[in-house]
Every structure is written in C-alpha cells, then in structure tokens.
Scaffold this motif. Structure first.
Motif, PDB file in Angstrom:
ATOM      1  N   GLU D 215       8.875  -8.728  -4.921  1.00  0.00           N
ATOM      2  CA  GLU D 215      10.138  -8.112  -4.535  1.00  0.00           C
ATOM      3  C   GLU D 215       9.947  -6.651  -4.138  1.00  0.00           C
ATOM      4  N   ILE D 216       9.012  -6.005  -4.778  1.00  0.00           N
ATOM      5  CA  ILE D 216       9.004  -4.557  -4.689  1.00  0.00           C
ATOM      6  C   ILE D 216       7.773  -3.948  -4.016  1.00  0.00           C
ATOM      7  N   ALA D 217       6.640  -4.656  -4.067  1.00  0.00           N
ATOM      8  CA  ALA D 217       5.390  -4.017  -3.656  1.00  0.00           C
ATOM      9  C   ALA D 217       5.288  -3.904  -2.144  1.00  0.00           C
ATOM     10  N   ASP D 218       4.647  -2.800  -1.688  1.00  0.00           N
ATOM     11  CA  ASP D 218       4.303  -2.704  -0.280  1.00  0.00           C
ATOM     12  C   ASP D 218       2.967  -3.400  -0.036  1.00  0.00           C
ATOM     13  N   ARG D 219       2.030  -3.154  -0.932  1.00  0.00           N
ATOM     14  CA  ARG D 219       0.742  -3.843  -0.832  1.00  0.00           C
ATOM     15  C   ARG D 219       0.369  -4.338  -2.217  1.00  0.00           C
ATOM     16  N   ILE D 220      -0.475  -5.359  -2.274  1.00  0.00           N
ATOM     17  CA  ILE D 220      -0.869  -5.933  -3.563  1.00  0.00           C
ATOM     18  C   ILE D 220      -2.389  -5.942  -3.669  1.00  0.00           C
ATOM     19  N   HIS D 221      -2.875  -5.247  -4.701  1.00  0.00           N
ATOM     20  CA  HIS D 221      -4.309  -5.158  -4.974  1.00  0.00           C
ATOM     21  C   HIS D 221      -4.619  -6.258  -5.993  1.00  0.00           C
ATOM     22  N   ILE D 222      -5.544  -7.141  -5.644  1.00  0.00           N
ATOM     23  CA  ILE D 222      -5.863  -8.227  -6.579  1.00  0.00           C
ATOM     24  C   ILE D 222      -7.198  -7.932  -7.260  1.00  0.00           C
ATOM     25  N   GLN D 223      -7.148  -7.890  -8.583  1.00  0.00           N
ATOM     26  CA  GLN D 223      -8.325  -7.550  -9.390  1.00  0.00           C
ATOM     27  C   GLN D 223      -8.851  -8.848 -10.006  1.00  0.00           C
ATOM     28  N   ARG D 224     -10.153  -9.021  -9.966  1.00  0.00           N
ATOM     29  CA  ARG D 224     -10.727 -10.219 -10.597  1.00  0.00           C
ATOM     30  C   ARG D 224     -12.093  -9.869 -11.161  1.00  0.00           C
ATOM     31  N   LEU D 225     -12.293 -10.176 -12.423  1.00  0.00           N
ATOM     32  CA  LEU D 225     -13.574  -9.923 -13.092  1.00  0.00           C
ATOM     33  C   LEU D 225     -14.061  -8.499 -12.868  1.00  0.00           C
ATOM     34  N   GLY D 226     -13.142  -7.568 -12.993  1.00  0.00           N
ATOM     35  CA  GLY D 226     -13.546  -6.160 -12.953  1.00  0.00           C
ATOM     36  C   GLY D 226     -13.658  -5.573 -11.563  1.00  0.00           C
ATOM     37  N   ARG D 227     -13.356  -6.392 -10.516  1.00  0.00           N
ATOM     38  CA  ARG D 227     -13.514  -5.935  -9.125  1.00  0.00           C
ATOM     39  C   ARG D 227     -12.237  -6.138  -8.338  1.00  0.00           C
ATOM     40  N   ARG D 228     -12.044  -5.313  -7.295  1.00  0.00           N
ATOM     41  CA  ARG D 228     -10.970  -5.620  -6.348  1.00  0.00           C
ATOM     42  C   ARG D 228     -11.493  -6.687  -5.402  1.00  0.00           C
ATOM     43  N   ILE D 229     -10.848  -7.860  -5.385  1.00  0.00           N
ATOM     44  CA  ILE D 229     -11.363  -8.872  -4.452  1.00  0.00           C
ATOM     45  C   ILE D 229     -10.502  -9.010  -3.204  1.00  0.00           C
ATOM     46  N   ALA D 230      -9.307  -8.457  -3.233  1.00  0.00           N
ATOM     47  CA  ALA D 230      -8.488  -8.563  -2.030  1.00  0.00           C
ATOM     48  C   ALA D 230      -7.342  -7.587  -2.100  1.00  0.00           C
ATOM     49  N   VAL D 231      -6.830  -7.216  -0.916  1.00  0.00           N
ATOM     50  CA  VAL D 231      -5.566  -6.497  -0.843  1.00  0.00           C
ATOM     51  C   VAL D 231      -4.700  -7.259   0.131  1.00  0.00           C
ATOM     52  N   ILE D 232      -3.533  -7.686  -0.334  1.00  0.00           N
ATOM     53  CA  ILE D 232      -2.643  -8.458   0.537  1.00  0.00           C
ATOM     54  C   ILE D 232      -1.292  -7.753   0.595  1.00  0.00           C
ATOM     55  N   THR D 233      -0.389  -8.296   1.405  1.00  0.00           N
ATOM     56  CA  THR D 233       0.979  -7.774   1.397  1.00  0.00           C
ATOM     57  C   THR D 233       1.921  -8.942   1.124  1.00  0.00           C
ATOM     58  N   PRO D 234       3.098  -8.642   0.619  1.00  0.00           N
ATOM     59  CA  PRO D 234       4.045  -9.730   0.368  1.00  0.00           C
ATOM     60  C   PRO D 234       4.373 -10.482   1.652  1.00  0.00           C
ATOM     61  N   GLY D 235       4.257  -9.801   2.780  1.00  0.00           N
ATOM     62  CA  GLY D 235       4.521 -10.485   4.044  1.00  0.00           C
ATOM     63  C   GLY D 235       3.420 -11.471   4.410  1.00  0.00           C
ATOM     64  N   SER D 236       2.174 -11.039   4.203  1.00  0.00           N
ATOM     65  CA  SER D 236       1.063 -11.845   4.705  1.00  0.00           C
ATOM     66  C   SER D 236       0.780 -13.074   3.851  1.00  0.00           C
ATOM     67  N   HIS D 237       1.080 -12.991   2.547  1.00  0.00           N
ATOM     68  CA  HIS D 237       0.733 -14.096   1.666  1.00  0.00           C
ATOM     69  C   HIS D 237       1.919 -14.486   0.796  1.00  0.00           C
ATOM     70  N   SER D 238       1.914 -15.703   0.332  1.00  0.00           N
ATOM     71  CA  SER D 238       2.978 -16.159  -0.567  1.00  0.00           C
ATOM     72  C   SER D 238       2.543 -15.913  -2.017  1.00  0.00           C
ATOM     73  N   MET D 239       3.508 -16.078  -2.933  1.00  0.00           N
ATOM     74  CA  MET D 239       3.181 -15.926  -4.344  1.00  0.00           C
ATOM     75  C   MET D 239       2.070 -16.865  -4.772  1.00  0.00           C
ATOM     76  N   SER D 240       2.160 -18.079  -4.326  1.00  0.00           N
ATOM     77  CA  SER D 240       1.154 -19.034  -4.805  1.00  0.00           C
ATOM     78  C   SER D 240      -0.215 -18.719  -4.210  1.00  0.00           C
ATOM     79  N   ASP D 241      -0.256 -18.186  -2.989  1.00  0.00           N
ATOM     80  CA  ASP D 241      -1.531 -17.703  -2.438  1.00  0.00           C
ATOM     81  C   ASP D 241      -2.115 -16.644  -3.378  1.00  0.00           C
ATOM     82  N   ALA D 242      -1.256 -15.714  -3.730  1.00  0.00           N
ATOM     83  CA  ALA D 242      -1.733 -14.598  -4.561  1.00  0.00           C
ATOM     84  C   ALA D 242      -2.293 -15.110  -5.878  1.00  0.00           C
ATOM     85  N   VAL D 243      -1.549 -16.028  -6.497  1.00  0.00           N
ATOM     86  CA  VAL D 243      -2.015 -16.550  -7.771  1.00  0.00           C
ATOM     87  C   VAL D 243      -3.335 -17.302  -7.588  1.00  0.00           C
ATOM     88  N   ALA D 244      -3.444 -18.017  -6.500  1.00  0.00           N
ATOM     89  CA  ALA D 244      -4.672 -18.771  -6.259  1.00  0.00           C
ATOM     90  C   ALA D 244      -5.862 -17.835  -6.095  1.00  0.00           C
TER      91      ALA D 244
END
Ligand SMILES: Nc1ncnc2c1ncn2[C@@H]1O[C@H](COP(=O)(O)OP(=O)(O)OP(=O)(O)O)[C@@H](O)[C@H]1O
Ligand SMILES: Nc1ncnc2c1ncn2[C@@H]1O[C@H](COP(=O)(O)OP(=O)(O)OP(=O)(O)O)[C@@H](O)[C@H]1O
Ligand SMILES: [Mg+2]
Ligand SMILES: [Mg+2]
Lengths: 256, 336, 322, 256, 336
Positions: D215-244
């Motif tokens: 709802e609120i973020a401009d960009r979303i930084h995805i952290q996994r195992l201590g690393r940034r593995i991706a940066v997405i936007t709410p426009g480019s990806h869906s919630m379930s993409d992000a969770v996946a």
C-alpha cells in the motif's frame, strides 16, 4: 448448549486508576478456534493473563469444564492443561532454544543416568527442538545452541509458539503469536493452530491481523475498553464490520 | 569493495574469530588465562612460588573461601547476593564444636547438627526472600547481624580448641602427602562439591531452572517454573554449603573461633565475580568461581613471597584485581 | 543493665568490640564491680576493631544520659580525644582502659597493661632461651594490621627491644634492618590470619625458628601452620594476652611464653574510681613514674629462663581470663 | 541517477559462527518510502542497526548524501538526522510516556528557570506527548503519567513510533512499527509515514505485513540470507511474487 | 456475580485502593511510615528518646552516612554499586587535613584540594566502569583496597587532630542551637545537598538520563543517550559528595583519622536500600535514602536508650531492619 471448556464471568482488574479489565466475559467452546480482537489497550492480554494464572483478577469467576478454578500462578493453569504464549514471550534470554522449549519439562536420560543422576538428555532435546523449529518454517536458524537473546525477533517468537503447541493438553492460548513473523512463518503458525484444533484442543488466538483472524477463527470475541462487546463469526460479519465494532464506529450487534 | 570485504572476513577468521569462538563457548577461559598469567608472573619473581609445597599451600588457603564462594555462586546466579555467608559458616562451626564438646554429643551427630543449623539459617534467608519477597541484599544483611550476634552470645566469644574436640571435627585439616604436595581432606571435599555442582547446574533440570530464574524471574514464572521453590532450594543449599565450609574451617584452624570471618563475604563475592559470574544473575558458573578463588589466593601468597610490604599489599591486590578483570574483559570482548 | 530510674549514678563502659574475649571479660568484671559499688553500668562497643565513630556515638549517648563518667578502650587514641573533651565539659570522669589515649592527659586516668613491657618480657625470655640453646634466631613478626595502632606497635617494638634488636623508630613497625627478622605479616588478631600469615612467611623463609604473635589466637593459628609443615617442634612461639585458651596452649607446648594482662583488674579499678568520683569528686592518681595506672603484666611459661621472672601455666590457669 | 540519501555497500556482520549480514547493499533515494522485507532472521534488523550506528559492521561502507560516514553509536547517527524505531523498541521502562518521547531532547522551561536551573518543562512535554499519542489514534490511554512498562504492547510501540516521527530530520527508519498495533492504530502509522515522506524525509520501513508494504512503499528491498537479492516496486510485482522471491520459491528478477 | 463484583470493587475503592494510589505516587511514604512507627515505638519505651536534644543527636549521628548514601544512591540508580565510598571519604578527609596542617596550605584551598581529590577518585571509578567496561562491584572493590592502602601510606596511619587544623576544617561540626535542638552546619550542608539532588533527579534532563541508564542501559543507548557520559558524571559527582562527607566527618570527630570508615560502605548501601531504591537500578530516589539513613540512626540510638545490651543490639538491629523492609513491602504491595 455445550459446556464451554473455559469460561470467564465478570472478570475485573484494576491497576491504580487504570482499569485493564472491566467485567469481561469469555467462552471457549470445545474444539473451536476463538479469536479475540480489539484495539491496543482494550484489555486482551490482561484477560488471557487472568485465564492463564499470570494475574489474579480483582473479582469475577473462571470455570474450567464448568467447574470454578482459581489459578494463583501460571504453573497451576499449566498443570490444568492450559498452555499460553504471552505477548512478552516469557523466554529465558540466556538459555538456548532447546532449553527454553523444554523449560520446566526437561527430559532425562533413560536408565540410571536419568533416574539416579537426573541427567538431562540434551541430545534428544536439541534434536526435538530443531524439528519443532523447522516445522514452523524457521529455516534461517543457523545454530540451535544459540542463546535466545541473540535470535531475531521472529525467531524468538517461533520458540515461544513451538513450546505451547508442543505441550498444550487442554487449551492453547496465543497472544499475538504472528506479530513478528514473516509471511511464510506466519502461515505456518496458522497451520499449526489448525493442527492443534484438529487434535481436539480449543485455541484462543489474539491477533491484530484481520485476514488471519477471518481465515482461521470459528468465532470472534470483540474486546473494547476492557469488556466483551460482541461475539461474531466470520460468516455473519465482514472484516470491516468487525473493525467498525471494535473501534466503536458501529454499534455492537445484539448480544447472542 | 568486495575485495576488501573478503579480505576482512578472512582476516578475522584466521585468528581473532577462532579465539573468540573458543572463548564464546568456554567463558571460564578468561579467568583461567588470568590465573595462568599470575602464576607465571609470580614464579618469575620468586622461584619458590612454583613449588609443589607452595602451590598446595595456596590450595589450602583458598579452600574455605572457595567453599563459601560455591554457595555464593548459586545465589548470585539467581540475581541474589548473600552477605550472611561468613556468619553462617562461623556460627555453624561454633555450634558443631560446642555440640561435640560441651554438649557431649557424638561427633558424627554433632557434625550433622551443625549442617542442619547451617541449612536452617539458609532456609530462613530463603523464606524471607521468597515468601516475604524482600530483596536478598537486605535479607542477608539483616540475618548477618543477627547470626553474628547470636554467635557471640552462644560462644560467649570464646574459642573452642581443636584439642578438646573429637578427631572427626578436625579431620578436614589432615592432609594426604603427594610428594611435596599436601592435599587436605578439606580441599578434597571442596573439589568434590565443585564437581557436583558443576554437574548439577549444567546437566540437571534444577540447574536450568536456576539459570532461568536468575535470567528473568518473571519470564521464568510465566514459563511455568516454580521460581519460589527454586530460590528457596538455592538459599537452603547455600546454607548447607556454608556449614560444610565451617567444618573445613575447624580443620584449618584446629579450633572453632567466633572471631574469624569478617572478611569472608566480600572475599567470596570477589571470587565469584572474578570467576566471571554476573551479579545480575543468570550468567556464569561454578568452575569460574573456583578459578576466581584461586586467583585471589595466588595474589595474596605471591605478593608476600615477592616481599611486598604489608602496607603496599592492599594496594597491589586492588590493582591486580582490576588488571585481572580488565584482562578477562579484553579476552571475552565480542565486538557487539 | 536497664534498671534506670533507680537513681544510681550512670557509669559507661565503651570497649573496642563486643566479640573479643578480652573485652567480654572486662565487661563481666565491670558488671560485678558495678553491682558492688551500686552504680548503673551502661556498656557500648565498636562494631569492629578501629571503629572510632561508634565510640564517639557512645560518648554522645552517655552525655545525653547524664552519666557521671565512663571507661573507654579507645579504638583510635587520637581521634577520640575531642569527644572526651566534650564529656569533660559535661563534668564527667573519663578513664582509659587497656589502651591510653593520645595525649594521655586527655583522660583523667588510664588503667592499662604496659604493652611495651608485655612485649619486652617475651622478648627477654626468647633471648635467654635462644642464648641457652645456642641457636641463632630467625624471627617472624605476626602483627595486627597495617594501621600501626598503638597496642600493636608497642608489643612489637617491646618484643624486639627485649630481644636486643635495634628498633629504630619506637613508634613504627617494620623500620628495623636487623637481618634476624625474616619478615612481617598481619593477622587481624585471629586464628585464620595467624595461620595464613605463618604459612606465607614460612614459604618465604623456611628457616624461621622464632615467632612473635600479637595475641594468642594468632599464635594458635601460626602453630597450625607450623604443624602442617612439620616444624612445630623446632619453632618457638611467643605471644601476649593471658587468655585461658592461651594459657592452655602454654601448658600444651604450643606457645613458649605469653605475657598475661589483667582486664578484670582494669575494669574493677575503673568502676571503683568512677564510683568514688561520684561520691567524693576525687580523681584517681597514676602509678608513680608512669603516665598511667599499671595494672601489671605477668610472664607465663613452663620453660623458665634465668633472669626473667615468670610464673608457670598452673598459676596461669588460676589467673587467666575469658 | 540521483545520489541516494543513505547508501550501504557490502555490509557484513558476523556473530561467532552466525552470519547476520553477508555483504548487503541498500539504497534509499530522496523522498521515497523504501520497504525492506524478508524472512525471519534474514538480517533486516541487523542491516538497519548498522545504518543507525547501533552496531558496527565488520566490513562495508555507509554513505550519507554520498559521503562516507562511520557511526560508532546511535547518538552519532541521530546527530546526523537519522531517527530509528528499533524492533526491541528501546524505551526506558520505568519512565513515563512523556519522558520517553523526549528522552535525550528534553525541553526546558523558558526564562532563567530553564537556562540557569535547567528545569524541565514537564507540563509542556506532557501536553505534547498526549497530542502525539492521540495523533496515532491511541485513544485507550488512560493516564499519560503511566510508566511505559505498564503499557500494553501496542501502546508501547506507539510511544517509540511517535518519537521517531516527531524528531527525524533526515531519514526515518522503522523496524516493524506496526507489528503490535491494532488495525486502526496500524493505519494511523501508515498515514504518519506518508506524512513524514510528504515532509520530504525518506523512510525505511521493515514490515512483514504485505498489504501494508504494497500500500505504501515506493520501492521494495528484498533481503534473503543476509543479502539484498532484489529490489522491486509494487507496480512491477504482485504480493505473491514478492513472497515467492523472499522465500526463495521464485528466482529473483535480474538486478536493476 | 455482578453484585459481588460491584461490592468488591467498591470495597477496594474505599480504603485499600486510595491508600495504594497515594503510595503508588509517593514511593517514599513506605519508608516514611517505618520511620514514624520506629520513632513512636522508641518514644513509648523511653520518654527521653523524643526530646529535641536526643533527636538532634540522631540527626548529627546520621549526617556523614547520609551524605555518603546520597552519592551511593546516584550510583545505585544507574544499577551500579560503590564499595569505595567510605575509602574516598576518609582519604579525602585525611588529604585536606594534611594539606591544611603539614603542607600549610590556606584552609579554603586545602578544602578545595580535598574535594578535587575525591572527585578524581570518583572519576577513576567512572573511567574504569565506562571505558574499560568493568563491573562497578569489582571496580570499586579494587579501588577500595587501593584507596585504603594509599590512605595508610599518606597518613602514616596517624590521626590529624582537629585542634591543629584551621577553624574552617572543623566548622562543619559547629552547631546552631534552636532551643534544645542543635543543628550542625554539617547537617545543614547534608540537607541542602539532598534538596539539590532531589531537584536534579526529577526536574532536569540529567536526572532523566540517570534513571533511563539505570533502567535499561542498552535501551537508553539506542534511544540516543550518551550512557557513558551519564555514568561518568554520576561516579565523579559521587566522588565529590564523598569528599564533602569527609569534610563533615572532620567536623564530627574534630579530627581526621585514617582508621574510620570500614563500615561506611555497608551502612550507606543499607540506607539506600531501606529508602526503597532498587539495587537493579532505575527505581528510587534520594529522599528515600535520607529517610533510610534516619531509620538506621533511630534504631541505633533508640535501642541504646531502651537499655538493650550491646551483644543483643546487633540482633535487634538485624531484626528491626528486616521488619522495616517487610513493613515497607507490605505497604507498597500493589497486587500484581
Ligand atoms: N501493570 C500495569 N499497570 C498499570 N496499567 C496496566 C498494567 N498492565 C496493563 N495496564 C493497562 O491496562 C490496559 C489493558 O492492557 P492490555 O495489555 O491488556 O491491552 P491489550 O488489549 O493486550 O493491548 P495490545 O493489543 O496493545 O497488546 C492498558 O491501558 C494498559 O496500559
Ligand atoms: N547478538 C547476536 N548474536 C548472535 N547471533 C545474532 C545476534 N543478533 C542477530 N543474530 C542472528 O543474525 C541473524 C539475523 O538477525 P536479524 O535480527 O537481523 O533478523 P531479521 O531479519 O530482523 O528477523 P526478524 O524478521 O525475525 O526480526 C539471525 O539468524 C540471528 O539469530
Ligand atoms: Mg496485548
Ligand atoms: Mg528483526
């Protein structure tokens, strides 16, 4: 109507000028998942603390299987089969995960080492702990021997949840068990709650997460200003109805 | 950038990190290192220091304090403190001596009565802490003055001579010679007790409960531990340990004297703290305490052998204690 | 002691501590003397050795009780004087017992053991014994504590003088350079301290064969250390006090010789003097030639040496205290 | 590309055998809301602690407005305008709400009472505190002078959030600020975050609440195992993409 | 059920609850009640107790301990403990006395030098606690022995007589008579200091920081408080307060003696704890400490006036302390 497994009548608790519970009732029916929702400070945690013996109410009555009980401390509630995850988690920060999981129910070695020397079966407890934690999907745990104080917020919550799910025998009470959990871990906890219910144990779940509540609850107890103002079901009301009642924007439905 | 990062990680892995792992898992290594450094240093100053005879003397000299510090450790692990440790030990020793002499009770029974009294005094502390919920500091401060006062009254401030007692009472002072090393029965009892409690704390449910209670008493209570019982058991056990220390004391002095022990509380707490147990509870252990007691004993003995003047010995001990904990702190420093 | 309101004059006794048998004896003596003299005895004590403040407090309380006078064994000879001056302003008679105050005139009288003399006697005895046996002495000095309190200093220095060692400054322990002194250590005047100190000094110098101790409990502790080292037969211990356990130890060969003091006598004389003062206003007089009333010292030993007057332990048994 | 307000390059932090951050990067652009999501134990809290000076990384670089900075403690970061709400809240339990809100920035009385006697203006601080708390919708608070330890979980969190929102001057970092909050209070915090952004301050928001994040973020930084593995936007990806992506079920998209 | 509930609530409202509110807001009322009870009880036993002269004596007798306990309170509020309090006070008093006599420094300067030394000794403690990050217990244990030892060396273990000092040094011992009540300048200084720190703790930012640091040092650090500075300021301030206590001590004893003060640490901590300050930090305050010190003073004086024998006084004090805290506990018991 079936006898509620756990019932509270007119519970009251004050702290000086602050009224935490103000004559609240609660019924937990056999085999159900009862969600408790309400604003911050509505008295949800205080209510379940009264049920689990962590606080002694000023007045009111608690019935377990229809018989009045007076828990003076959490051990007595626990002995009666009521297992609780507190919002503050109640873990011993310096002990490791296995120690915390089995705190107060430690397993001893088989044979004389256990019966005479009362030696703990550390290996078995660690293995079981690792299993419980991975059941909750906490995969990032790197070292099962880490003291709990060095865990991330979510990992710590998982320890507390695993403990109650593993040991509850009559009622399981969970105060915001998914607040610090990730999406995946949160879903695992929901699954765990269903599993517990399927084992026949009723569950009280406090949560601010409406999708979770509506996904899993059989009935929803709405707490407002220290009182139960309504009990609804996910079928009878929508999420926004629930939020409206909870915040006082809509009047509560007629008492059931 | 990545290169730097890699380099840094590798550099840490090589020595610092490994040492840290080792120390992280074994918190007694800090105090142990201090002890070793002290022994080496004093041996260099005076060669006589590192002789079997002198080392056995140090062990002998710390036996009573170490036994007291063992009970003290249990209490400090629960975030308490016991100022009455010395008073209980001395009072128990007087009682058992009077039972065995003036009252004419058979020695084994007199001993048991003395132990029972120590246990009862510990139980009084435990009762006040768990039932009346008073802070341990004030409880034991109160019982300290009460026990010392009773002690004067009962003993009439008079020493009971070992020569008048049955042999069992002073047996703890006898020693087995192992070459030049003289191991007293008192020291053996003390070491066995340390072994027993090291086991009980890390391998039994009781031990876990002691740590959990000391760590966060409210959390332990919510987790379903009968914290009151745990605390009571700890104070009572400590009382018994102090009474044993009293027995060892009779052996050491070949008499039961009401006028010793004024320094025992501070000394026993010092041993516990030097051994790495936190005064805030829940962290530490008994092996560290044994090492802590030995550190103090080595300092005292070593300074005398080094010919340091009496007026300066206090100065030197204070300084050495500070250096010892600084060293320990430095060793265990895990960059947070 | 709480028969206040009987109209009997109040007399105070302020001892150093209430746990040391010496002061306990003194108190018992004072109590019986008070009963005879018909005065109301109030007793006070410091909490530990050296506790000056508790004694000041006791004097303040006595002033507020309107006592006629008191006896005191000062924990700090100099520091107590201002409080004594205040008592004098209130018209009280002040008697120092056992330990003089500094300056001695600050008290109206002092009833004490001559501690220097007590030390000198055991020094002379040891000198004669070693001379007879033809041995060279290696001396361990087991003192009280690091504070150089007057009793400690006087006994220590008296012993050394009696033994024929140059004591340099008579008011300081430890400034001697005589090679016969193997070392000093402190004992706090109890068994534990005595034993530990002896153990450490023996490690430092195994040839020690003469041990001076500040008092008999320290001597008993030192003996245990010697015994554990198997040296108890070759080493002579001397001490000061004359307590009953100490005399027993003389009889048992643990202590070679000890200088007995007479606390009961001190207390009796003190009570009598104050009672007298209450009745007649007359103050006591010092022993001729000394600035205090000497209550006497007696050397007790079962190995008498020529030229040193002594009594045996049987006599000691009858006259010991505690 | 604009210079990031706050940037981290290759941060690493180890605790004994445990690797909390493993060469992680982060960029916060001016005026944006950057959400950081990831499993429990992914190293999100550790990462922002490094940014706010609460932990000193083993290696890596932090740039503020393009200039390297080395914060040795939280005060230095705070002095540079970075205000943080930690997951553990960092409140002084024995002090009351107003004291906590103004901790380290107390206001003094006007006039000589304040300048010479350094007297605190308790009344004003209490009033402002009450205002801040009611802005967050915490209406159930019965006594503004209550010590923080006696507050409900959500009330306590509200105190911490109010503090950072009131005082941030350059960057505001929030570690799971809504975890313990009710629906209404949670929404208020989202609004507060938008307000902060509208004041021109960029915000880093760690949350497990995907609806909130999307709802609120401009960009979303995805952290996994201590690393940034991706940066997405709410426009480019869906919630379930992000969770996946977050849980490793889907491969991360190509690096931006 | 509802009827019962209503009744119960109302009943609580009437007396219990109101008392609780009162006590909740004013934690010093517990100790104060204890003090009042003790004064009333002793006045009944001996009418002389409640005379202006005797009460002024009690105030005089607690002045030094109360001043020490004030510094101790600051340190305990930060979850520390100071075993060197007595040593600093005594050492400072010796130094200022020696400066003013042997060294021939003008009295005001000698006084300032003494204060500076106390402050410096406090700063050493503070440095070791904040920089080397050693536990306060062990730091002050170390400096305790060091300062006492230096004390013996510097003073040559000799008392400096008040008669030899300039009048300013002993001025604190002079008193203003108010009827039969004699208020000494030392007591006035002590009371002013208590007022000052009561204000500073609850009305200034520094006070808030002291509480926050003692409550949870990590949280305070994360909240942006320079906890190191706060701690350092507390230890340094405490050092200065101890030096002032040293000055008051000179006035009280009309001399500066190196051999006093062995009991001061325990006594000052006792006053703090009796006053309701938690040894775990963050809870309590200085007014409680003043009351705590007065409680001890009243016990001591009252027992003596009641004609209790010396051997039994220790017993009685221990018992009374226990009763006092039990009473306090009972009073403040908020059913959790
Ligand atoms: N020990 C205490 N002393 C004083 N007030 C208290 C205490 N414990 C709880 N309260 C007050 O009681 C009220 C109810 O608190 P409780 O923790 O039950 O709320 P809650 O419904 O669980 O809220 P949340 O959703 O934020 O966890 C709050 O206003 C709180 O401030
Ligand atoms: N002081 C410490 N000692 C040892 N391990 C630690 C310490 N602090 C964190 N860790 C470990 O580092 C990892 C990352 O922790 P962190 O708190 O950053 O996770 P997180 O992403 O914030 O998780 P969550 O969503 O549950 O809050 C975890 O595996 C944790 O156990
Ligand atoms: Mg809650
Ligand atoms: Mg986190």
């Amino acid at each position: 109507m079936t006898t509620p497994v756990l019932q509270a009548k007119g519970l009251t608790k004050r702290y000086g000028r602050v009224v935490a519970i103000d004559g609240s009732d609660l019924e937990l029916l056999p085999g159900e998942i009862l969600a408790v929702i309400g604003d911050n400070g509505a008295g949800k945690s205080s209510l379940i603390k009264a049920l689990s013996g962590a606080l002694v109410p000023d007045s009111g009555e608690i019935l377990l299987d229809g018989r009045p009980v007076h828990f003076r401390n959490p051990m007595e509630a626990r002995a009666a089969g009521i297992e609780t995850v507190y919002q503050t988690l109640a873990v011993a920060p310096g002990l490791d995960i296995a120690d915390n999981l089995f705190l107060g129910r430690e397993q001893r070695r088989p044979g004389p080492l256990g019966s005479i020397f009362r030696m703990l079966d550390r290996k078995r407890m660690r293995e079981e702990a690792a299993r419980h934690m991975s059941e909750l999907g906490v995969a990032t745990l790197q070292n099962i021997g880490q003291p709990v104080e060095s865990l991330s917020g979510g990992q710590r919550q998982a320890v507390a949840v695993a403990r109650s799910a593993a040991f509850g025998s009559k009622v399981v009470i969970l105060d915001e068990p998914t607040a610090a959990l990730g999406v995946k871990e949160g879903n695992r906890v929901l699954q765990l709650i269903r599993d517990v219910r399927d084992r026949g144990l009723p569950v009280i779940l406090i949560s601010h997460n409406m999708p979770h509540v509506f996904e899993i609850a059989d009935r929803i107890h709405i707490q407002r200003l220290g009182r139960r103002i309504a009990v609804i079901t996910p079928g009878s009301h929508s999420m926004s109805d629930a939020v409206a009642i909870m915040t006082g924007a809509a009047p509560p439905p007629e008492a059931p | 950038m990545t290169a730097t990062a890699d380099f840094e990680v590798r550099r840490h892995d090589s020595f610092g990190l490994r040492l840290q792992h080792l120390l992280h898992g074994n918190p007694v290594l800090g105090p142990l290192a201090v002890l070793v450094v002290a022994i080496v240093a004093f041996s260099i100053v005076n060669a006589r220091f590192f002789s079997a005879a002198n080392l056995s003397l140090v062990l002998l000299q710390v036996t009573v304090i170490a036994t007291l510090a063992l009970g003290q450790t249990l209490i400090i692990l629960t975030a308490g403190i016991d100022l009455s440790a010395g008073a209980i030990a001395v009072f128990s020793s007087i009682l058992m001596a009077l039972f065995a002499t003036d009252a004419g009770v058979p020695a084994p029974l007199a001993l048991l009565l003395g132990f029972a009294c120590g246990t009862a005094m510990g139980a009084i502390n435990g009762f006040l802490v768990t039932r009346i919920k008073l802070p341990p500091f004030i409880v034991t401060l109160g019982t300290l003055t009460i026990f010392f006062s009773l002690n004067s009254v009962v003993s009439n401030s008079e020493t009971v001579r070992g020569a008048d007692m049955p042999g069992l009472m002073t047996w703890t002072g006898e020693a087995i010679p192992i070459g030049d090393f003289r191991l007293s029965y008192g020291s053996i009892i003390m070491l066995l007790l340390f072994g027993f409690f090291a086991y009980a704390l890390s391998w039994t449910a009781w031990g876990k409960h002691v740590y959990a209670t000391g760590d966060d008493v409210e959390a332990a209570r919510l987790a379903g531990i009968r914290t009151g019982r745990v605390l009571f058991s700890v104070y009572t056990t400590a009382g018994l340990l102090y009474a044993v220390a009293g027995w060892i004391l009779i052996g050491r002095l070949a008499s039961a004297s009401p006028n010793v022990g004024t320094e025992y509380n501070l000394d026993s707490i010092t041993a516990v703290v030097l051994g790495g147990t936190s005064l805030f509870g829940g962290r530490g252990g008994v092996i560290g305490t044994l090492i802590g007691a030995l550190i103090v004993g080595v300092f005292r003995n070593g300074l005398q052998l080094a010919g340091v003047e009496v007026v300066w010995q206090g100065f030197a001990i204070g300084l050495l204690v500070l250096i010892a904990v600084s060293l320990d702190q430095w060793i265990r420093k895990v960059r947070s | 002691a709480c028969n206040r309101g009987t109209g009997e004059p109040v007399v105070g006794l302020i001892t150093k501590t209430d746990t040391n048998p010496f002061f306990v004896t003194m108190k018992v003596g004072a109590q019986s003397a008070a009963a005879t003299a018909g005065v109301d005895l109030q007793t006070f004590a410091g909490k530990v050795d050296g506790d000056n403040e508790a004694q000041v407090l006791a004097i303040e309380n006595l002033i507020s009780f309107g006592a006629v006078g008191f006896m005191i064994t000062p924990n700090d000879s100099k520091a107590i004087v201002p409080a004594i001056d205040r008592a004098h302003e209130a018209g009280m008679l002040v008697i120092a017992l056992d330990t003089p105050v500094e300056p001695a005139e600050a008290a109206d009288a002092t009833f004490a053991t001559d501690n220097y003399e007590a030390g000198r006697l055991i020094g002379q005895w040891a000198k004669a014994k070693f001379a007879t046996e033809g041995k060279d002495a290696r001396i361990a000095m087991l003192d009280l504590n690091a504070n150089q309190v007057s009793v400690d200093v006087q006994r220590d220095q008296g012993f050394l003088e009696g033994f024929g060692i140059d004591v340099a400054d008579k008011g300081r322990i430890g400034d001697e350079s005589d090679p016969r002194i193997a070392g000093h250590d402190v004992t706090d005047g109890n068994e534990e301290g005595g034993r530990t100190a002896m153990e450490n000094l023996l490690q430092k110098d195994p040839s020690i064969n003469l041990v001076y101790t500040i008092n008999e409990p320290a001597a008993a502790g030192a003996y245990q250390a010697l015994k554990a080292a198997g040296r108890e037969r070759e080493v002579t211990i001397v001490s000061v006090d004359g307590g009953c356990p100490g005399v027993d130890n003389v009889a048992g060969g643990v202590i070679g010789a000890t200088s007995m003091q007479f606390p009961i006598k001190m207390a009796e004389l003190g009570v009598a003097a104050i009672a007298e003062y209450a009745k007649t206003g007359v103050k006591p007089q010092n022993t001729a030639g000394k600035d205090f009333v000497d209550t006497g010292v007696q050397l007790i030993t079962d190995q008498p040496q020529a030229g040193v007057e002594a009594k045996d332990s049987a006599w000691g048994k009858q006259n010991c205290w505690g």
